[in-house]
Write an enzyme that holds these catalytic residues in place. Structure first.
Site, PDB file in Angstrom:
ATOM      1  N   LYS A   1      32.304  23.604 -15.197  1.00 35.45           N
ATOM      2  CA  LYS A   1      33.718  23.897 -14.943  1.00 35.45           C
ATOM      3  C   LYS A   1      33.937  25.403 -14.807  1.00 35.45           C
ATOM      4  CE  LYS A   1      35.618  19.760 -15.019  1.00 35.45           C
ATOM      5  NZ  LYS A   1      36.280  19.172 -13.840  1.00 35.45           N
TER       6      LYS A   1
ATOM      7  N   TYR B   1      28.431  20.691 -19.332  1.00 36.79           N
ATOM      8  CA  TYR B   1      29.679  20.255 -18.692  1.00 36.79           C
ATOM      9  C   TYR B   1      30.656  21.421 -18.587  1.00 36.79           C
ATOM     10  CZ  TYR B   1      34.448  18.507 -18.506  1.00 36.79           C
ATOM     11  OH  TYR B   1      35.769  18.338 -18.201  1.00 36.79           O
TER      12      TYR B   1
ATOM     13  N   SER C   1      39.049  22.420 -17.401  1.00 33.66           N
ATOM     14  CA  SER C   1      38.971  21.928 -18.779  1.00 33.66           C
ATOM     15  C   SER C   1      39.082  23.070 -19.772  1.00 33.66           C
ATOM     16  CB  SER C   1      37.628  21.215 -18.974  1.00 33.66           C
ATOM     17  OG  SER C   1      37.363  20.990 -20.338  1.00 33.66           O
TER      18      SER C   1
END
Length: 338
Positions: free
Chosen positions: A152, A148, A124
């Protein structure tokens, strides 16, 4: 090539399955169905005319992954399975580290045990954190502003360590910007369980009357209209980027590669609303809500490396994204009413 798609019944996974089959790969989907539906696989089968095995399992279950790899003689993995809501990650960080980081570790352990060392990882643009310059290229420093994004980034660093320790791996890390839209057939698209966390399905549901209004999180950013600016990429373009990345792993002589998948063009939330209204002749009521923690003002890609090394670039514009998303939403309404 026989390819296992973890999270293959999801939004991105299902579109990638269509693109891979069009490129004459054989696809097996592995999904715990926590935020997807098995009907998505049936619709991919309708689009492609190809039967697709669906293994219902959790990527954190190494033995289940091992069985899927061996039972189906898998040669490469495209890893989509992961939780992805920024706000939820701030509320439930342990869940995100468990699912995303531990799940990926279990996956690569099973792959190593089975001698499968070709992996495309769904990363991402959140790994860039607060942009220090724009557009964001792959050399931009990494950081993260929410759990989040940190999951990643931790996975990227873990994969880098694995590739350094065993140069027999071929790993492609794809840093997505903002996937939107749906397949031209309108059979598959973004249909999350519960209230959507992403902008486009929220807009679609408001347009369809399924939700009363759209919340625009912040109108006081340092942007042209005060709302956040993002690089939106059509889901079919994104899926084709995975096909190109998988092909590149067979020719590029390095254990790990990183590519942005974006358009290089930023659009604000209000740009998206206006485009959706104009293209589809609908009205999108909205209200301004407080900023979300962890959001940045502006984020868009430099897609030059993917163009130069993969021969890939996005070809579908904002109008196509909005039109396809609305076609999919209307298809859902027809199905649900029937």
């Amino acid at each position: 090539m026989k390819v296992l798609l973890t999270g293959g019944a999801g939004y991105i996974g299902s579109h990638c399955a269509v693109a891979l089959i069009a490129a004459e790969h054989q696809v097996v989907c592995f999904d715990n169905l926590s935020n997807s539906r098995p009907q998505a696989i049936e619709r991919v089968e309708s689009i492609t005319g190809t039967r697709i095995p669906l293994v219902v399992g959790d990527v954190r279950d190494r033995e289940a992954v091992h069985r899927a790899l061996t039972d189906h003689a898998i040669e490469a993995v495209v890893h989509f399975a992961g939780l992805k809501a920024v706000g939820e990650s701030a509320e439930k960080p342990m869940l995100y580290y468990d699912n995303n980081v531990r799940g990926t570790l279990a996956l690569v352990e099973a792959m190593a045990e089975c001698g499968v060392r070709r992996l495309v990882f769904s990363s991402s643009a959140t790994v860039y954190g607060q942009p220090q310059y724009l557009p964001l290229d792959e050399a931009h420093p990494t950081s993260a502003t929410n759990p989040y994004g940190r999951t990643k980034l931790m996975i990227e660093e873990m994969l880098g360590d694995i590739a350094a320790a065993d140069p027999g791996w071929r790993i492609g890390v794809l840093r997505y910007f903002n996937p939107v839209g749906a397949h031209d057939s309108a059979l598959i698209g973004e249909d999350p369980n519960g209230v959507p966390n992403n902008l486009m399905p929220f807009i679609s549901r408001v347009a369809a009357g399924r939700l009363p209004e759209l919340s625009v999180f912040g109108d006081d950013y340092d942007t042209a209209d005060g709302t956040g600016v993002r690089d939106y990429v059509h889901i079919v373009d994104l899926a084709e980027g995975h096909v190109a990345a998988l092909a590149a792993l067979t020719t590029i002589d390095r254990p790990l590669s990183i590519w942005n998948l974006g358009t290089g063009q930023g659009y604000s939330v209000l740009d998206m609303i206006r485009s959706f209204e104009r293209v589809n002749a609908v009205s999108i009521p909205y209200r301004i809500a407080p900023r979300r923690a962890g959001d940045v003002a502006t984020c868009y890609a430099s897609p030059a490396k993917a163009r130069d090394e993969l021969g890939w670039q996005a070809s579908r514009g904002l109008d196509a994204m909005c039109a396809s998303a609305w076609r999919f939403e209307r298809m859902l309404a027809t199905r649900n009413s029937g």
